[in-house]
Design a protein around this motif. Structure first.
Motif, PDB file in Angstrom:
ATOM      1  N   GLU A  79       0.835  -1.191   0.000  1.00  0.00           N
ATOM      2  CA  GLU A  79       0.000   0.000   0.000  1.00  0.00           C
ATOM      3  C   GLU A  79       0.878   1.253   0.000  1.00  0.00           C
ATOM      4  N   ASN A  80       0.287   2.367  -0.357  1.00  0.00           N
ATOM      5  CA  ASN A  80       1.044   3.591  -0.505  1.00  0.00           C
ATOM      6  C   ASN A  80       1.465   4.206   0.829  1.00  0.00           C
ATOM      7  N   HIS A  81       0.733   3.900   1.903  1.00  0.00           N
ATOM      8  CA  HIS A  81       1.071   4.527   3.170  1.00  0.00           C
ATOM      9  C   HIS A  81       2.089   3.698   3.946  1.00  0.00           C
ATOM     10  N   ILE A  82       2.831   4.408   4.818  1.00  0.00           N
ATOM     11  CA  ILE A  82       3.838   3.741   5.634  1.00  0.00           C
ATOM     12  C   ILE A  82       3.194   3.230   6.916  1.00  0.00           C
ATOM     13  N   THR A  83       3.899   2.373   7.640  1.00  0.00           N
ATOM     14  CA  THR A  83       3.306   1.735   8.814  1.00  0.00           C
ATOM     15  C   THR A  83       3.169   2.699   9.988  1.00  0.00           C
ATOM     16  N   LYS A  84       4.124   3.615  10.147  1.00  0.00           N
ATOM     17  CA  LYS A  84       4.171   4.542  11.293  1.00  0.00           C
ATOM     18  C   LYS A  84       4.193   3.790  12.621  1.00  0.00           C
ATOM     19  N   GLN A  85       4.706   2.565  12.606  1.00  0.00           N
ATOM     20  CA  GLN A  85       4.763   1.758  13.824  1.00  0.00           C
ATOM     21  C   GLN A  85       6.184   1.784  14.392  1.00  0.00           C
ATOM     22  N   GLY A  86       6.659   2.962  14.688  1.00  0.00           N
ATOM     23  CA  GLY A  86       8.006   3.082  15.207  1.00  0.00           C
ATOM     24  C   GLY A  86       8.182   4.385  15.944  1.00  0.00           C
ATOM     25  N   SER A  87       9.416   4.837  16.010  1.00  0.00           N
ATOM     26  CA  SER A  87       9.741   6.060  16.737  1.00  0.00           C
ATOM     27  C   SER A  87       9.272   7.289  15.961  1.00  0.00           C
ATOM     28  N   PRO A  88       8.337   8.057  16.495  1.00  0.00           N
ATOM     29  CA  PRO A  88       7.887   9.263  15.794  1.00  0.00           C
ATOM     30  C   PRO A  88       8.974  10.323  15.714  1.00  0.00           C
ATOM     31  N   TYR A  89       9.875  10.339  16.701  1.00  0.00           N
ATOM     32  CA  TYR A  89      10.964  11.319  16.684  1.00  0.00           C
ATOM     33  C   TYR A  89      11.932  11.030  15.542  1.00  0.00           C
ATOM     34  N   LEU A  90      12.309   9.760  15.399  1.00  0.00           N
ATOM     35  CA  LEU A  90      13.225   9.390  14.324  1.00  0.00           C
ATOM     36  C   LEU A  90      12.554   9.561  12.971  1.00  0.00           C
ATOM     37  N   ARG A  91      11.282   9.208  12.884  1.00  0.00           N
ATOM     38  CA  ARG A  91      10.549   9.337  11.612  1.00  0.00           C
ATOM     39  C   ARG A  91      10.518  10.800  11.156  1.00  0.00           C
ATOM     40  N   ARG A  92      10.218  11.699  12.088  1.00  0.00           N
ATOM     41  CA  ARG A  92      10.184  13.129  11.755  1.00  0.00           C
ATOM     42  C   ARG A  92      11.557  13.617  11.307  1.00  0.00           C
ATOM     43  N   ALA A  93      12.608  13.210  12.024  1.00  0.00           N
ATOM     44  CA  ALA A  93      13.963  13.655  11.693  1.00  0.00           C
ATOM     45  C   ALA A  93      14.379  13.173  10.307  1.00  0.00           C
ATOM     46  N   LEU A  94      14.059  11.932   9.976  1.00  0.00           N
ATOM     47  CA  LEU A  94      14.409  11.392   8.657  1.00  0.00           C
ATOM     48  C   LEU A  94      13.629  12.091   7.554  1.00  0.00           C
ATOM     49  N   TYR A  95      12.374  12.432   7.835  1.00  0.00           N
ATOM     50  CA  TYR A  95      11.551  13.144   6.859  1.00  0.00           C
ATOM     51  C   TYR A  95      12.151  14.520   6.580  1.00  0.00           C
ATOM     52  N   LEU A  96      12.574  15.222   7.632  1.00  0.00           N
ATOM     53  CA  LEU A  96      13.195  16.536   7.455  1.00  0.00           C
ATOM     54  C   LEU A  96      14.531  16.418   6.716  1.00  0.00           C
TER      55      LEU A  96
END
Length: 403
Positions: free
Chosen positions: A320-337
């Motif tokens: 599917e097109n969406h990601i799982t978001k089943q992890g660290s929200p802090y790391l996810r945000r940092a990687l996105y930036l």
């Protein structure tokens, strides 16, 4: 092997245990979230197995309440696993007890999840990394607070001085803030002499602005269509909010200085990757922690929750097109930036982004793909302890692994 599960709460925890066959190893026990309670928990664990090597302890990552107990048990020599609550929820559904949730049931579920999950003991990382993690999370909270305060200022200005966004190029630049601290409403602006207002602007802008700008603002204020009711309250609110913004931004600068010193000490190699500065690099490094706890870069991708979700049934399988978001929200945000920074810099990762867009991916999907590829580069830098290699971002092999 004995598996002990601990249900974490704010005031009291409950510990229970099962053996390797899933049978109760001891009656669950409640203990306080205190030094005395932790001693009771250690005494309970000592009675479960002859050797600490025959015992594995698990607890859910419930807010921040698990951390003191985790540290106490680690110091006592126990192998402790911190479990994502989603894993225990899955075990609850598997056992058909989704409608049953008590402290006693939950601690046994944690033990069962531990028994069936094949977990490895968790590690917090050394003190310098933990300190860096605290600082970067604090910095993020301060920046979010400032953003919220700025939104409140804009809302107030939109009512009392709608034309204000045309006065300065940056509403929260030094010149604008100096003006708002003195006369945030059209009425106050018109009541101040132009020469006096010009001096305020000249000081704040270091001589770049003066009488012409003051006259311009007065002209805009005179023609303003803002409301004329309760202007004293609006004025007080805006001045107070601007003071708060200045204060919190000052605190954020202090935190940034500590972060800068910390990342230089802990892992300066992360700074060799384009688009990753001191604060962003510190957040990535501190949220990953000891890179050796991950088998490969894909494990970090999963930990950050930027891996694509998969739907499969029979012969049908679809990413599917969406990601799982089943992890660290802090790391996810940092990687996105960090991924966004690659596009602004037109770094070697930009070509990969352009390829994904050409393949029909949306901007968001392509950006997440860049973030996943970036993780592989970050993993290589941290695990090999080598500076960033620009050719790594162009590697076809790396691109295939990050799909």
């Amino acid at each position: 092997m004995i598996y002990a599960g601990i249900d974490i709460a704010k005031n009291d925890h409950v510990v229970g245990a099962t053996d390797e066959h899933g049978r109760d190893a001891s009656k669950p026990m409640k203990f306080a979230n205190s030094a005395g309670g932790f001693d009771r928990c250690v005494a309970y664990l000592e009675g479960l197995a002859e050797s600490k090597s025959d015992l594995l302890v698990g607890m859910e990552a419930t807010g921040h309440y698990w951390l003191p107990l985790f540290c106490r048990l680690q110091d006592a020599g126990y192998a402790v696993v911190v479990i994502n609550p989603m894993r225990t929820d899955a075990m609850r559904r598997f056992k058909g007890s989704s409608r049953v949730k008590t402290d006693i049931v939950d601690c046994v579920l944690v033990a069962e999840t531990l028994r069936c999950g094949g977990f490895q003991p968790s590690r917090l990382g050394d003190e310098a990394v933990i300190e860096l993690r605290q600082l970067t999370r604090l910095h993020q909270a301060l920046k979010e607070s400032v953003a919220d305060l700025k939104r409140q200022v804009i809302v107030a200005l939109d009512q009392v001085f709608p034309e204000y966004d045309s006065v300065f190029s940056d509403t929260f630049g030094e010149s604008s803030k100096a003006f708002l601290k003195r006369c945030p409403t059209p009425e106050e602006c018109l009541a101040v002499r132009a020469d006096s207002l010009a001096k305020t602007l000249e000081r704040a802008s270091h001589g770049k602005l003066g009488r012409p700008k003051a006259d311009e603002i007065k002209g805009i204020a005179k023609a303003s269509c803002g409301i004329g009711l309760a202007t004293s309250a609006f004025s007080f609110q805006i001045k107070l909010l601007i003071d708060q913004i200045d204060f919190i931004e000052g605190q954020a600068s202090e935190v940034e200085a500590r972060i800068r010193a910390g990342i230089e000490k802990v892992e300066p190699l992360i700074l060799t990757i384009p688009g990753i500065g001191y604060t962003l690099g510190a957040q990535i490094v501190s949220e990953i922690g000891d890179v050796r706890r991950f088998r490969n870069a894909s494990s970090i991708v999963k930990y950050a929750g930027i891996n694509p979700s998969i739907s499969q049934s029979g012969k049908f399988s679809s990413e599917e097109n969406h990601i799982t978001k089943q992890g660290s929200p802090y790391l996810r945000r940092a990687l996105y930036l960090a991924a966004m920074a690659q596009l602004k810099l037109k770094s070697p990762f930009y070509d990969y982004y352009a390829k994904k867009r050409a393949d029909g991916k949306s901007h968001r999907e392509a950006l997440v793909a860049v973030a996943r590829k970036l993780v592989h580069v970050i993993y290589a830098v941290l695990s090999k302890q080598e500076p960033y290699d620009p050719n790594a971002a162009k590697s076809p092999e790396l691109a295939s692994r990050s799909e």
